[in-house]
Design a protein around this motif. Structure first.
Motif, PDB file in Angstrom:
ATOM      1  N   SER A 656       0.811  -1.225   0.000  1.00  0.00           N
ATOM      2  CA  SER A 656       0.000   0.000   0.000  1.00  0.00           C
ATOM      3  C   SER A 656       0.840   1.269   0.000  1.00  0.00           C
ATOM      4  CB  SER A 656      -0.916   0.018   1.236  1.00  0.00           C
ATOM      5  OG  SER A 656      -1.749  -1.115   1.268  1.00  0.00           O
ATOM      6  N   TYR A 657       2.157   1.131   0.157  1.00  0.00           N
ATOM      7  CA  TYR A 657       3.014   2.306   0.319  1.00  0.00           C
ATOM      8  C   TYR A 657       3.991   2.368  -0.852  1.00  0.00           C
ATOM      9  CZ  TYR A 657       1.218   0.957   4.874  1.00  0.00           C
ATOM     10  OH  TYR A 657       0.394   0.548   5.895  1.00  0.00           O
ATOM     11  N   ASP A 658       3.718   3.291  -1.769  1.00  0.00           N
ATOM     12  CA  ASP A 658       4.513   3.321  -3.002  1.00  0.00           C
ATOM     13  C   ASP A 658       5.613   4.375  -2.991  1.00  0.00           C
ATOM     14  OD1 ASP A 658       2.909   5.533  -3.109  1.00  0.00           O
ATOM     15  OD2 ASP A 658       1.974   5.069  -5.034  1.00  0.00           O
ATOM     16  N   MET A 659       5.767   5.105  -1.880  1.00  0.00           N
ATOM     17  CA  MET A 659       6.833   6.102  -1.793  1.00  0.00           C
ATOM     18  C   MET A 659       7.591   5.888  -0.486  1.00  0.00           C
ATOM     19  SD  MET A 659       4.930   9.486  -3.347  1.00  0.00           S
ATOM     20  CE  MET A 659       6.448  10.315  -3.795  1.00  0.00           C
ATOM     21  N   LEU A 660       8.845   5.475  -0.602  1.00  0.00           N
ATOM     22  CA  LEU A 660       9.662   5.164   0.569  1.00  0.00           C
ATOM     23  C   LEU A 660      10.900   6.053   0.617  1.00  0.00           C
ATOM     24  CD1 LEU A 660       9.776   1.248   0.634  1.00  0.00           C
ATOM     25  CD2 LEU A 660       8.326   2.748   2.000  1.00  0.00           C
ATOM     26  N   SER A 661      11.274   6.405   1.820  1.00  0.00           N
ATOM     27  CA  SER A 661      12.549   7.070   2.057  1.00  0.00           C
ATOM     28  C   SER A 661      13.490   6.052   2.691  1.00  0.00           C
ATOM     29  CB  SER A 661      12.365   8.264   3.002  1.00  0.00           C
ATOM     30  OG  SER A 661      13.608   8.770   3.429  1.00  0.00           O
ATOM     31  N   ASN A 691      19.169  -4.827  -4.166  1.00  0.00           N
ATOM     32  CA  ASN A 691      17.953  -4.582  -3.389  1.00  0.00           C
ATOM     33  C   ASN A 691      17.404  -3.170  -3.592  1.00  0.00           C
ATOM     34  OD1 ASN A 691      17.162  -6.968  -1.494  1.00  0.00           O
ATOM     35  ND2 ASN A 691      19.397  -6.952  -1.541  1.00  0.00           N
ATOM     36  N   LEU A 692      18.261  -2.200  -3.810  1.00  0.00           N
ATOM     37  CA  LEU A 692      17.760  -0.867  -4.157  1.00  0.00           C
ATOM     38  C   LEU A 692      17.044  -0.914  -5.509  1.00  0.00           C
ATOM     39  CD1 LEU A 692      20.706   1.418  -2.978  1.00  0.00           C
ATOM     40  CD2 LEU A 692      18.376   1.429  -2.080  1.00  0.00           C
ATOM     41  N   GLU A 693      17.623  -1.638  -6.447  1.00  0.00           N
ATOM     42  CA  GLU A 693      16.983  -1.794  -7.757  1.00  0.00           C
ATOM     43  C   GLU A 693      15.630  -2.477  -7.605  1.00  0.00           C
ATOM     44  OE1 GLU A 693      16.022  -1.904 -11.680  1.00  0.00           O
ATOM     45  OE2 GLU A 693      17.705  -0.798 -10.790  1.00  0.00           O
ATOM     46  N   LYS A 694      15.552  -3.493  -6.763  1.00  0.00           N
ATOM     47  CA  LYS A 694      14.289  -4.203  -6.523  1.00  0.00           C
ATOM     48  C   LYS A 694      13.229  -3.259  -5.937  1.00  0.00           C
ATOM     49  CE  LYS A 694      14.824  -8.107  -4.516  1.00  0.00           C
ATOM     50  NZ  LYS A 694      15.141  -9.055  -3.424  1.00  0.00           N
ATOM     51  N   LEU A 695      13.638  -2.422  -4.999  1.00  0.00           N
ATOM     52  CA  LEU A 695      12.702  -1.474  -4.399  1.00  0.00           C
ATOM     53  C   LEU A 695      12.156  -0.491  -5.430  1.00  0.00           C
ATOM     54  CD1 LEU A 695      14.606  -0.837  -1.060  1.00  0.00           C
ATOM     55  CD2 LEU A 695      12.251  -1.684  -1.213  1.00  0.00           C
ATOM     56  N   THR A 696      13.006  -0.070  -6.387  1.00  0.00           N
ATOM     57  CA  THR A 696      12.557   0.910  -7.378  1.00  0.00           C
ATOM     58  C   THR A 696      11.537   0.337  -8.350  1.00  0.00           C
ATOM     59  OG1 THR A 696      14.365   0.399  -8.932  1.00  0.00           O
ATOM     60  CG2 THR A 696      14.776   2.115  -7.286  1.00  0.00           C
ATOM     61  N   GLN A 697      11.428  -0.985  -8.405  1.00  0.00           N
ATOM     62  CA  GLN A 697      10.479  -1.590  -9.343  1.00  0.00           C
ATOM     63  C   GLN A 697       9.030  -1.346  -8.933  1.00  0.00           C
ATOM     64  OE1 GLN A 697      11.664  -5.711  -9.620  1.00  0.00           O
ATOM     65  NE2 GLN A 697      13.674  -5.204 -10.480  1.00  0.00           N
ATOM     66  N   THR A 698       8.810  -1.145  -7.623  1.00  0.00           N
ATOM     67  CA  THR A 698       7.434  -0.908  -7.153  1.00  0.00           C
ATOM     68  C   THR A 698       7.310   0.364  -6.310  1.00  0.00           C
ATOM     69  OG1 THR A 698       7.853  -2.336  -5.238  1.00  0.00           O
ATOM     70  CG2 THR A 698       6.827  -3.356  -7.176  1.00  0.00           C
ATOM     71  N   LYS A 699       8.442   1.009  -5.999  1.00  0.00           N
ATOM     72  CA  LYS A 699       8.415   2.174  -5.119  1.00  0.00           C
ATOM     73  C   LYS A 699       9.191   3.335  -5.744  1.00  0.00           C
ATOM     74  CE  LYS A 699       6.946  -0.862  -1.993  1.00  0.00           C
ATOM     75  NZ  LYS A 699       5.506  -1.004  -1.672  1.00  0.00           N
ATOM     76  N   THR A 700       8.777   4.546  -5.386  1.00  0.00           N
ATOM     77  CA  THR A 700       9.580   5.743  -5.659  1.00  0.00           C
ATOM     78  C   THR A 700      10.377   6.027  -4.397  1.00  0.00           C
ATOM     79  OG1 THR A 700       7.907   6.627  -7.157  1.00  0.00           O
ATOM     80  CG2 THR A 700       9.521   8.183  -6.283  1.00  0.00           C
ATOM     81  N   LEU A 701      11.680   6.287  -4.549  1.00  0.00           N
ATOM     82  CA  LEU A 701      12.553   6.386  -3.389  1.00  0.00           C
ATOM     83  C   LEU A 701      13.117   7.785  -3.192  1.00  0.00           C
ATOM     84  CD1 LEU A 701      14.694   3.111  -3.741  1.00  0.00           C
ATOM     85  CD2 LEU A 701      12.469   3.406  -2.621  1.00  0.00           C
TER      86      LEU A 701
END
Length: 870
Positions: A656-661, A691-701
């Motif tokens: 549910s959270y698509d923007m992570l810091s 893992n940063l690349e993986k996070l960017t697939q579903t999240k804006t960082l």
């Protein structure tokens, strides 16, 4: 639950009645194992993932060999450049065809160091550390091979001693006074009297002996007073003396035996190191793969390689002035030919990569090196006549940037040449105290990684005509765009960036017993009210302390919301409000820092280990002593081999959270040194990037203070300092880091409200560089944090600083409306702490960081002021 307990108790009672003591003991054991299993079962949630197999560079195919007596030979050519090698000196010379500008790799008429392509450091099993240069140990001996390869040449250096220079293998550590006088002194005098040696040589040998030996009357002997290797020049003289006197190994052993000393004649070190040098378009590329290095004598371990330490170096007679670029903090310049004996050479590790070696002491410098670049300009600004920039493409995880200056005067000290280069620690090691890090009386042992498999690659950007630090920043930015296929984008808005403190943990006592109490400094509803109060100001909001018990969180393999911040419905309302008002709202997750037990984390299994073979527990530092202090919040660091499991668990839970810091992964240095289970910095880097690349697939960082090779994963980079470390000898601070980031990622200043500097200092950065002013805020009064680990939180309460935030933004927005662009097309130094920025639309901004007025082009600029020319 009560019924279950009642039934279990009844069953245990019946067992007591029916079973023998032996059976009862067995039952107790089963119960114990069951409890132990329940304790350890959660640790299985965090799964091990083996480090990736790192792609090692294969040696290029040899097209033919180049003879040692071939003379200077053309080995490669592109449309703009030509590469030559001189087999007599191994000088690699790059020539720009259009201008005939040349860059040399060595100085053929210099000292042995200045004649060397590389310098290596190695360590014996006795922990003795020695250094060799490639000229003395390969070129002079002609123990190298040259192979022509596609695009360049491979130089295979066979570095070895043809003669040993270990003094104890030639003269005794102790020798009786009588033998010293007869075997050395009288024998030399007899040789001189017979005319077999000159008087000058007699005096030379006597002086060398007096420098090595001292008298011990109690033992009736002369002894070698050096605890480490003596100067090489003295050693060579004494070796020469033993040959003149025909002082044999048998005599050495007999004289040593008088004092019970056994002489061991060691096999010398021998390293075979292939170096490939190529032209790649306009660039010059140097490559070394450590897995291709042969270590002939395993008694020794290669620890460091200085790669092309004199490439592009110049002396005062060649260039009157200019700059050396070092990636210190935001960036800094040293002035050529201005050596200062008070500071000596500049040498610092990239990414604070000696962190674990120096873990127990506060870093001496407030800023680290975030960019794997270095460079030199021949001349300053518009008057420069060329230069070069080195980009460390691989091996930067253990890289060191070193710069040395020459002096314009003969008595000014320094070296003969101004130079800057990269070194690489191919082995990481530390002396570990048995009785603890702060003990100086106990024994020590050496902990080492052994030689690590890694590639050492440096790409040189070559500038045959005028070049400035802005041109270098633009070159590096273009390089990143091409390498990572990035899109350049400028967000033409003046924004504020807010770090908002949510939940945190305080120590509380109930009836004298310690208890953790989780409170929220800013609930969801309070944050929504603050955003509403800031009205139409474009915001980027980073909400900290939201997951897994807040700031003092458990391992992030889940995305459990912290109840103290409010309900899930209230969070959804907050996120909806931000989206409807086009405000970026990020929720912070730190994956490597673990403050509290739970979620399956156990430090002895999942934690990073230091070189002392203990799990790392990070404390704050006592600023008076520089040592760790127990009066701080502590946390463990997650071993990178468990990161994938943690990130996967979090992503599954955080749909549910698509923007992570991300507060840690892009800025911290990672490796684990557990004995027999080492995770190298290079392996750790690969895991982090995956893992940063993986996070960017579903999240804006959004990324906290990222290293330059991590900005590719983020939309925003927070806490980007405008300053350097203050390292002695630095002449100018420049915003090289921001100039590279411009158009690749949005970036912020440091905290406005927690700085001892005027807010105008941060406004200048916004106008000079397009940095977003950043504030850290809370809704609650900070008084609740008294006598806690959070007493360093100051000036955060929004109700007290909100008007100041609005006032700063108003000044920023009014000035930005005149600039009306974020795209920087030039940047230069006007005067000390005075800078000029040119934007794409032609608008120029002159910023004065001095605390006094300055006059530029007949116009006065007030202290911490600016001028905008449209």
């Amino acid at each position: 639950m009560k019924e279950l307990i009642k039934k279990f108790s009844l069953k245990v009672f019946r067992i007591f009645q029916k079973h023998t003591i032996l059976k009862l003991a067995g039952l107790v054991l089963v119960i114990y194992l069951l409890i132990l299993g329940l304790k350890w079962l959660p640790t299985l949630q965090i799964k091990f993932t083996a480090p990736p197999e790192l792609a090692q560079q294969e040696l290029s195919t040899s097209l033919d060999t180049i003879a040692v007596d071939a003379g200077e030979t053309l080995v490669a050519e592109t449309e703009t450049k030509a590469l030559y090698i001189d087999p007599a000196t191994l000088n690699l010379k790059v020539v720009d065809k259009a201008t005939n500008t040349t860059w040399n790799s060595v100085h053929e008429q210099g000292t042995v160091d200045e004649k060397s392509l590389i310098k290596i450091t190695y360590m014996g099993e006795d922990n003795t550390v020695l250094s060799w240069d490639s000229f003395t140990y390969a070129v002079e001996n002609k123990t190298f091979q040259l192979d022509r390869i596609e695009g360049g040449v491979r130089i295979t250096l066979d570095l070895k001693e043809l003669d040993s220079y270990r003094i104890n293998e030639y003269i005794p550590q102790k020798i009786t006074i009588e033998k010293y006088e007869t075997t050395f002194i009288k024998a030399l005098e007899d040789k001189a009297a017979a005319g077999e040696i000159t008087e000058d040589n007699l005096n030379k040998y006597k002086t060398a002996l007096s420098l090595i030996y001292a008298v011990n009357d109690e033992e009736n002997c002369y002894y070698n007073k050096y605890s480490t290797a003596p100067p090489l020049s003295i050693v060579k003289q004494l070796i020469e003396m033993t040959k003149v006197l025909n002082y044999t190994t048998e005599q050495l052993m007999a004289d040593s035996a008088d004092f019970g000393i056994t002489v061991s004649i060691e096999e010398p070190a021998n390293f075979i190191i292939p170096i490939e040098a190529k032209l790649d378009g306009d660039d010059f590329l140097v490559q070394v793969a450590t897995d291709q290095i042969q270590n002939i004598n395993q008694y020794y371990t290669l620890t460091r390689v200085d790669l092309f330490p004199y490439f592009g170096s110049v002396g005062p007679t060649e260039v009157a002035d200019g700059h050396i670029l070092v990636p210190d903090g935001a960036g800094a310049l040293l002035n050529l030919n201005e050596f200062d004996p008070n500071f000596g050479s500049y040498s610092r590790p990239l990414y604070n990569n000696t962190y674990y070696s120096n873990f127990y002491y506060l870093n001496s410098y407030p800023e680290n090196l975030h960019m794997p670049v270095f460079g030199m300009t021949y001349g300053k600004g518009e008057a420069s006549t060329g230069g070069f920039m080195g980009i460390v493409e691989e091996g930067d995880e253990t890289g060191i940037i070193t710069a040395t200056l020459a002096s314009a005067t003969e008595d000014g000290g320094g070296g003969d040449y101004n130079r800057v280069f990269a070194s690489f620690d191919v082995t990481q090691y530390a002396q570990v105290s048995i009785l603890g890090p702060y003990d100086s009386s106990g024994g020590r042992f050496m902990a080492s990684t052994g030689t690590m498999d890694m590639n050492l690659n440096v790409r040189y950007k070559l500038y045959p005509t005028k070049v400035t630090y802005y041109d270098m920043a633009k070159s590096y930015k273009d390089y990143l765009v091409q390498k990572y296929n990035l899109t350049v984008h400028y967000d033409e808005k003046a924004k504020l960036y807010l770090d908002v403190t949510g939940a945190l943990t305080l120590d509380e006592r109930i009836l004298g017993l310690p208890h953790d109490k989780v409170i929220s400094m800013t609930t969801y509803n309070e944050l929504k009210s603050i955003m509403e109060d800031l009205g139409d100001i474009p915001l980027v909001v980073n909400y900290m302390g939201i997951f897994n018990d807040g700031l003092s969180h458990k391992v992030m393999n889940r995305a459990n919301l912290t109840r103290a911040n409010g309900s899930k419905k209230e969070l959804k309302e907050l996120m909806t409000y931000a989206k409807e008002n086009q405000q970026d709202l990020f929720l912070q997750a730190d994956f490597s820092k673990i403050y509290e037990n739970g979620n399956g984390f156990k430090d002895s299994i999942h934690g990073i280990y230091n070189l002392d073979n203990y799990p790392v527990l990070v404390y704050g530092y006592d600023y008076a002593s520089g040592a760790l202090t127990a009066l701080s919040k502590t946390y463990h660091l997650l071993n990178p081999v468990y990161l994938t499991s943690v990130v996967d668990g979090f992503i599954k839970d955080a749909k549910s959270y698509d923007m992570l810091s991300i507060g840690d992964l892009a800025t911290e240095y990672y490796a684990s040194y557990r004995k027999d289970d080492i995770v190298t910095p290079t392996e750790s880097e690969a895991i982090i990037n995956t893992n940063l690349e993986k996070l960017t697939q579903t999240k804006t960082l959004a990324l906290n203070n990222p290293e330059m090779n991590k900005i590719i994963y983020g939309k925003y980079a927070s806490d980007i300092s405008r300053e350097s470390s203050g390292y002695g000898g630095l002449a100018e601070e420049i915003p090289f880091r921001q100039l590279v980031m411009n158009g690749l990622i949005g970036y912020t200043t440091l905290n406005v409200n927690e700085s001892g500097t005027s807010e105008d200092y941060f406004l200048l950065q916004a106008l000079e560089l397009g940095s977003y002013p950043k504030f850290t805020i809370t809704a609650e009064n900070l008084d609740v944090l008294k006598n806690s680990f959070y007493t360093d939180y100051i000036s955060r309460q929004y109700s007290l600083i909100g008007d100041d935030m609005k006032a700063l933004y108003q000044k920023y927005e009014e000035a930005f409306s005149q600039i009306n662009s974020m795209e920087i097309t030039n940047h230069e130094i006007v005067d000390q702490n005075v800078y000029k920025t040119v934007y794409k639309n032609g608008v120029t901004v002159i910023t004065n960081y001095n605390k006094y007025p300055v006059v530029v082009n007949d116009q006065e600029i007030e202290a911490l002021g600016y001028l905008i020319h449209q």
